[in-house]
Design a protein around this motif. Structure first.
Motif, mmCIF file in Angstrom:
data_model
loop_
_atom_site.group_PDB
_atom_site.id
_atom_site.type_symbol
_atom_site.label_atom_id
_atom_site.label_comp_id
_atom_site.label_asym_id
_atom_site.label_seq_id
_atom_site.Cartn_x
_atom_site.Cartn_y
_atom_site.Cartn_z
ATOM 1 N N LEU A 1 0.827 -1.205 0.000
ATOM 2 C CA LEU A 1 0.000 0.000 0.000
ATOM 3 C C LEU A 1 0.865 1.261 0.000
ATOM 4 C CD1 LEU A 1 -2.788 -1.092 2.525
ATOM 5 C CD2 LEU A 1 -2.980 -0.884 0.029
ATOM 6 N N VAL A 2 1.978 1.226 0.724
ATOM 7 C CA VAL A 2 2.898 2.367 0.717
ATOM 8 C C VAL A 2 3.496 2.564 -0.675
ATOM 9 C CG1 VAL A 2 5.134 3.200 1.570
ATOM 10 C CG2 VAL A 2 3.425 2.315 3.174
ATOM 11 N N ARG A 3 3.838 1.467 -1.340
ATOM 12 C CA ARG A 3 4.366 1.581 -2.707
ATOM 13 C C ARG A 3 3.324 2.227 -3.626
ATOM 14 N NH1 ARG A 3 6.018 -3.980 -1.530
ATOM 15 N NH2 ARG A 3 8.199 -3.950 -0.861
ATOM 16 N N GLU A 4 2.046 1.891 -3.441
ATOM 17 C CA GLU A 4 0.985 2.512 -4.235
ATOM 18 C C GLU A 4 0.902 4.002 -3.962
ATOM 19 O OE1 GLU A 4 -2.726 0.566 -3.597
ATOM 20 O OE2 GLU A 4 -2.092 -1.317 -4.517
ATOM 21 N N VAL A 5 1.018 4.389 -2.691
ATOM 22 C CA VAL A 5 0.989 5.810 -2.324
ATOM 23 C C VAL A 5 2.148 6.545 -2.992
ATOM 24 C CG1 VAL A 5 1.258 7.453 -0.416
ATOM 25 C CG2 VAL A 5 -0.210 5.437 -0.138
ATOM 26 N N ALA A 6 3.329 5.943 -2.944
ATOM 27 C CA ALA A 6 4.501 6.565 -3.551
ATOM 28 C C ALA A 6 4.309 6.753 -5.049
ATOM 29 C CB ALA A 6 5.741 5.728 -3.264
ATOM 30 N N GLU A 7 3.766 5.747 -5.713
ATOM 31 C CA GLU A 7 3.533 5.845 -7.151
ATOM 32 C C GLU A 7 2.467 6.898 -7.464
ATOM 33 O OE1 GLU A 7 2.531 1.974 -8.542
ATOM 34 O OE2 GLU A 7 4.530 1.124 -8.131
ATOM 35 N N ARG A 8 1.402 6.918 -6.686
ATOM 36 C CA ARG A 8 0.297 7.846 -6.948
ATOM 37 C C ARG A 8 0.743 9.297 -6.823
ATOM 38 N NH1 ARG A 8 -3.233 5.119 -4.827
ATOM 39 N NH2 ARG A 8 -2.993 5.664 -2.641
ATOM 40 N N HIS A 9 1.585 9.577 -5.850
ATOM 41 C CA HIS A 9 1.984 10.960 -5.599
ATOM 42 C C HIS A 9 3.342 11.329 -6.190
ATOM 43 C CE1 HIS A 9 -1.428 11.794 -2.992
ATOM 44 N NE2 HIS A 9 -1.196 10.658 -2.341
ATOM 45 N N GLY A 10 4.015 10.356 -6.781
ATOM 46 C CA GLY A 10 5.298 10.663 -7.399
ATOM 47 C C GLY A 10 6.399 10.973 -6.406
ATOM 48 N N THR A 11 6.401 10.284 -5.264
ATOM 49 C CA THR A 11 7.443 10.498 -4.260
ATOM 50 C C THR A 11 8.638 9.582 -4.542
ATOM 51 O OG1 THR A 11 6.854 8.781 -2.651
ATOM 52 C CG2 THR A 11 5.587 10.853 -2.582
ATOM 53 N N ARG A 12 9.732 9.839 -3.849
ATOM 54 C CA ARG A 12 10.849 8.900 -3.837
ATOM 55 C C ARG A 12 10.525 7.814 -2.802
ATOM 56 N NH1 ARG A 12 15.060 12.068 -6.089
ATOM 57 N NH2 ARG A 12 13.972 13.730 -7.238
ATOM 58 N N LEU A 13 11.088 6.636 -2.993
ATOM 59 C CA LEU A 13 10.805 5.523 -2.078
ATOM 60 C C LEU A 13 12.078 4.760 -1.754
ATOM 61 C CD1 LEU A 13 8.617 3.741 -0.625
ATOM 62 C CD2 LEU A 13 8.677 2.295 -2.678
ATOM 63 N N VAL A 14 12.350 4.600 -0.463
ATOM 64 C CA VAL A 14 13.409 3.701 0.000
ATOM 65 C C VAL A 14 12.722 2.399 0.408
ATOM 66 C CG1 VAL A 14 15.190 3.287 1.726
ATOM 67 C CG2 VAL A 14 14.881 5.584 0.785
ATOM 68 N N ASP A 15 12.989 1.338 -0.337
ATOM 69 C CA ASP A 15 12.300 0.068 -0.101
ATOM 70 C C ASP A 15 13.089 -0.754 0.925
ATOM 71 O OD1 ASP A 15 10.544 -2.023 -0.233
ATOM 72 O OD2 ASP A 15 10.458 -2.061 -2.427
ATOM 73 N N PHE A 16 12.876 -0.430 2.184
ATOM 74 C CA PHE A 16 13.556 -1.085 3.301
ATOM 75 C C PHE A 16 13.335 -2.597 3.256
ATOM 76 C CE2 PHE A 16 14.057 -0.539 8.248
ATOM 77 C CZ PHE A 16 15.250 -1.229 8.188
ATOM 78 N N TRP A 17 12.138 -3.018 2.890
ATOM 79 C CA TRP A 17 11.791 -4.449 2.836
ATOM 80 C C TRP A 17 12.787 -5.238 1.996
ATOM 81 C CZ3 TRP A 17 7.855 -7.609 4.795
ATOM 82 C CH2 TRP A 17 7.631 -8.826 4.135
ATOM 83 N N ARG A 18 13.289 -4.633 0.935
ATOM 84 C CA ARG A 18 14.162 -5.350 -0.009
ATOM 85 C C ARG A 18 15.651 -5.201 0.311
ATOM 86 N NH1 ARG A 18 10.882 -3.782 -5.619
ATOM 87 N NH2 ARG A 18 8.926 -4.815 -5.003
ATOM 88 N N MET A 19 15.986 -4.520 1.371
ATOM 89 C CA MET A 19 17.397 -4.309 1.729
ATOM 90 C C MET A 19 17.855 -5.488 2.585
ATOM 91 S SD MET A 19 17.187 -0.176 2.395
ATOM 92 C CE MET A 19 18.940 0.075 2.670
ATOM 93 N N ARG A 20 18.317 -6.546 1.927
ATOM 94 C CA ARG A 20 18.612 -7.802 2.601
ATOM 95 C C ARG A 20 19.800 -7.720 3.550
ATOM 96 N NH1 ARG A 20 13.774 -9.336 2.467
ATOM 97 N NH2 ARG A 20 12.984 -10.221 0.533
ATOM 98 N N GLU A 21 20.614 -6.686 3.430
ATOM 99 C CA GLU A 21 21.740 -6.569 4.352
ATOM 100 C C GLU A 21 21.279 -6.393 5.793
ATOM 101 O OE1 GLU A 21 21.871 -2.669 1.912
ATOM 102 O OE2 GLU A 21 20.832 -4.586 1.810
ATOM 103 N N TYR A 22 20.003 -6.010 5.990
ATOM 104 C CA TYR A 22 19.492 -5.849 7.355
ATOM 105 C C TYR A 22 19.124 -7.177 8.012
ATOM 106 C CZ TYR A 22 19.653 -0.827 7.019
ATOM 107 O OH TYR A 22 20.100 0.477 6.916
#
Length: 262
Positions: A145-166
């Motif tokens: 849902l956050v990714r949808e919000v980012a796309e709808r409003h044209g924001t930048r997005l840091v996708d923490f979920w995909r940062m496997r180093e964590y």
């Protein structure tokens, strides 16, 4: 792009909890400070002013973040805003994720409407974190849902979920709930990269991993449960927060450099 006013909104993630520095407000530094230091240096290079405010307070749920921080952020007329909120909600026993993100969406729309560059974040992937792993599906729904919000409003997005180093334990503080200094440094790099801001930040050295026997690991886990997990659960059950007595670290935009705002 040279930014002149940066306002950071959110909870412990943005306040900087886990990146300990007793010389700074609330005893922490954090990724947002690290980003602000780079942006201040970039502004100085071109003879521009730079100001930074960090309104984030640990333990805040999304409603409190928006109620307390959105209007001050808008009043500051920033050209850069970072917002992470909702993590403390989705870790509660019950939450309406759709309603949560609907309010988040409205706030993001207001921020974007000012012309500011807005950076959003997904939540981390709790796989491998026993206290949170059962709610992994809820985290995934929130993130989509956050990714949808980012796309709808044209924001930048840091996708923490995909940062496997964590998934590396040394990226987390001893409480296993907040990022360590190394984790905050890596997040600062991710934010600057998504903004396209040149920088010379490098990941911090993690040091040698400690190998423990099964007995030592059990003892360590029991100590962690008593010291960190139990108090965290108690606060959730009693409706209290570790940030109840705290104020924003930097409540008004002010000059910022390699130390705290002036």
């Amino acid at each position: 792009m040279t930014y002149r006013t940066y306002v950071a909104l959110g909870d412990s993630f943005t306040e900087g909890v886990g990146d300990h520095d007793l010389t700074l407000p609330n005893g922490v530094r954090g990724w947002a400070d690290r980003v602000a230091e780079v942006l201040a240096a970039r502004a100085e290079e071109v003879g521009s002013s730079f100001a930074y405010a960090n309104l984030a307070i640990r333990g805040r749920k999304l409603g409190a973040v928006l109620d307390e921080q959105l209007e001050p952020a808008l009043a500051a007329r920033p050209d850069l805003v970072t917002l992470y909120a909702g993590g403390n909600d989705i870790m509660r026993p019950r939450v309406d994720v759709d309603a949560l993100v609907a309010r988040y969406d409205d706030a993001v729309g207001r921020l974007v409407g000012t012309g500011a560059t807005v950076v959003l974040f997904t939540a981390f992937d709790p796989a491998g974190f026993p206290i949170f792993a059962a709610g992994r599906g809820r985290f995934a729904i929130y993130n989509e849902l956050v990714r949808e919000v980012a796309e709808r409003h044209g924001t930048r997005l840091v996708d923490f979920w995909r940062m496997r180093e964590y998934r590396e334990p040394r990226m987390w503080d001893v409480d296993r709930l907040h990022m360590s200094s190394a984790g905050h440094q890596r997040m600062a790099i991710a934010v600057l990269d998504v903004l396209g801001v040149a920088h010379d930040l490098e990941p911090l050295a993690l040091g040698e991993a400690v190998v423990r026997t099964p007995r030592e690991l059990r003892a360590e886990n029991l100590a962690w449960a008593r010291t960190h997990a139990a108090p965290w659960i108690k606060r959730r059950l009693t409706g209290t927060s570790s940030g109840d007595t705290l104020s924003p670290r930097y409540p008004q935009p002010a000059r910022f450099g390699t130390s705290s705002p002036e």
